[in-house]
Design a protein around this motif. Sequence first.
Motif, PDB file in Angstrom:
ATOM      1  N   SER A   1       0.936  -1.130  -0.141  1.00  0.00           N
ATOM      2  CA  SER A   1       0.058   0.134  -0.035  1.00  0.00           C
ATOM      3  C   SER A   1       0.741   1.174   0.162  1.00  0.00           C
ATOM      4  O   SER A   1       1.903   1.299   0.756  1.00  0.00           O
TER       5      SER A   1
ATOM      6  N   GLY B   1      -2.644  -1.773  -2.989  1.00  0.00           N
ATOM      7  CA  GLY B   1      -4.066  -1.312  -2.709  1.00  0.00           C
ATOM      8  C   GLY B   1      -3.762   0.211  -2.408  1.00  0.00           C
ATOM      9  O   GLY B   1      -2.384   0.643  -2.129  1.00  0.00           O
TER      10      GLY B   1
ATOM     11  N   ALA C   1      -5.986  -3.419  -6.004  1.00  0.00           N
ATOM     12  CA  ALA C   1      -6.980  -3.380  -5.280  1.00  0.00           C
ATOM     13  C   ALA C   1      -7.699  -2.104  -5.262  1.00  0.00           C
ATOM     14  O   ALA C   1      -7.055  -1.081  -4.942  1.00  0.00           O
TER      15      ALA C   1
ATOM     16  N   GLY D   1     -10.446  -1.821   0.817  1.00  0.00           N
ATOM     17  CA  GLY D   1     -10.124  -3.120   0.968  1.00  0.00           C
ATOM     18  C   GLY D   1     -10.315  -3.916   1.820  1.00  0.00           C
ATOM     19  O   GLY D   1      -9.973  -5.211   1.544  1.00  0.00           O
TER      20      GLY D   1
ATOM     21  N   THR E   1     -12.382  -7.074   0.260  1.00  0.00           N
ATOM     22  CA  THR E   1     -11.737  -7.569  -0.702  1.00  0.00           C
ATOM     23  C   THR E   1     -10.580  -8.202  -0.374  1.00  0.00           C
ATOM     24  O   THR E   1     -10.141  -9.398  -0.814  1.00  0.00           O
TER      25      THR E   1
ATOM     26  N   SER F   1     -15.861  -2.963  -5.175  1.00  0.00           N
ATOM     27  CA  SER F   1     -15.477  -3.468  -3.726  1.00  0.00           C
ATOM     28  C   SER F   1     -16.773  -3.451  -2.902  1.00  0.00           C
ATOM     29  O   SER F   1     -17.647  -2.545  -2.807  1.00  0.00           O
TER      30      SER F   1
END
Length: 206
Positions: free
Chosen positions: A82, A112, A132, A136, A139, A174
């Motif tokens: 991330s 993500g 993503a 998240g 997900t 999502s």
Amino acid sequence: MPAYDLPPLHLPAQTRRPPDVAVVVRYRKAVTYGMHALLGALEANPPEVAHEVWLGRTAAETAELVRTALDAGATRVLVPWSFYSPDAEAMAAELAEVRAAVDDPRVVHVAGGVHATAEPQQILDAGWDLAAIGEGEATFVSLVAALGRGEPLTGVPGLALRDTDGTALRTGTSVRGPLDDTPSFALGLHRFGPIEITRGCIYSCR
């Protein structure tokens, strides 16, 4: 589901068999709050697959943990990243370093956060297997479950993956559940952050 700051020398005694999925987080101070929320969601809604969480504080340590997980018999290894847009180039370089150290088809790298949400095609072009998109938590849990069960990742909402022609194929929106469904910290993993009281930008980064 223990979290390791350093590579374990062997599989923990309480684990009777190698995990279906080893989650090796590229753990960075700049994005710990978001990672803690993901780990909290995994802890609050654990999928019915054997999984463990390991934390890599550098690219080299992340690569070593991936190798350790594979050597320990993990069926799949998920490496979540991330970052914000200013860090995208540096993180792509780290990804290349990790891939050069451990090149194995059992390893899946997913990026993500806000940059991946805004630029999923760029994420895939930079070398990640998945982007993503959006919130998240759901997900992430669904992705761990799908990897552990050997299910197609196209059935996990909130992802973008490379289509046959190289373009980003989106798997759907999502899941955006109530904030109270998951904590913003992972109590069992001793990973804490502030208790978030807002969802974020109401414009969804548009």
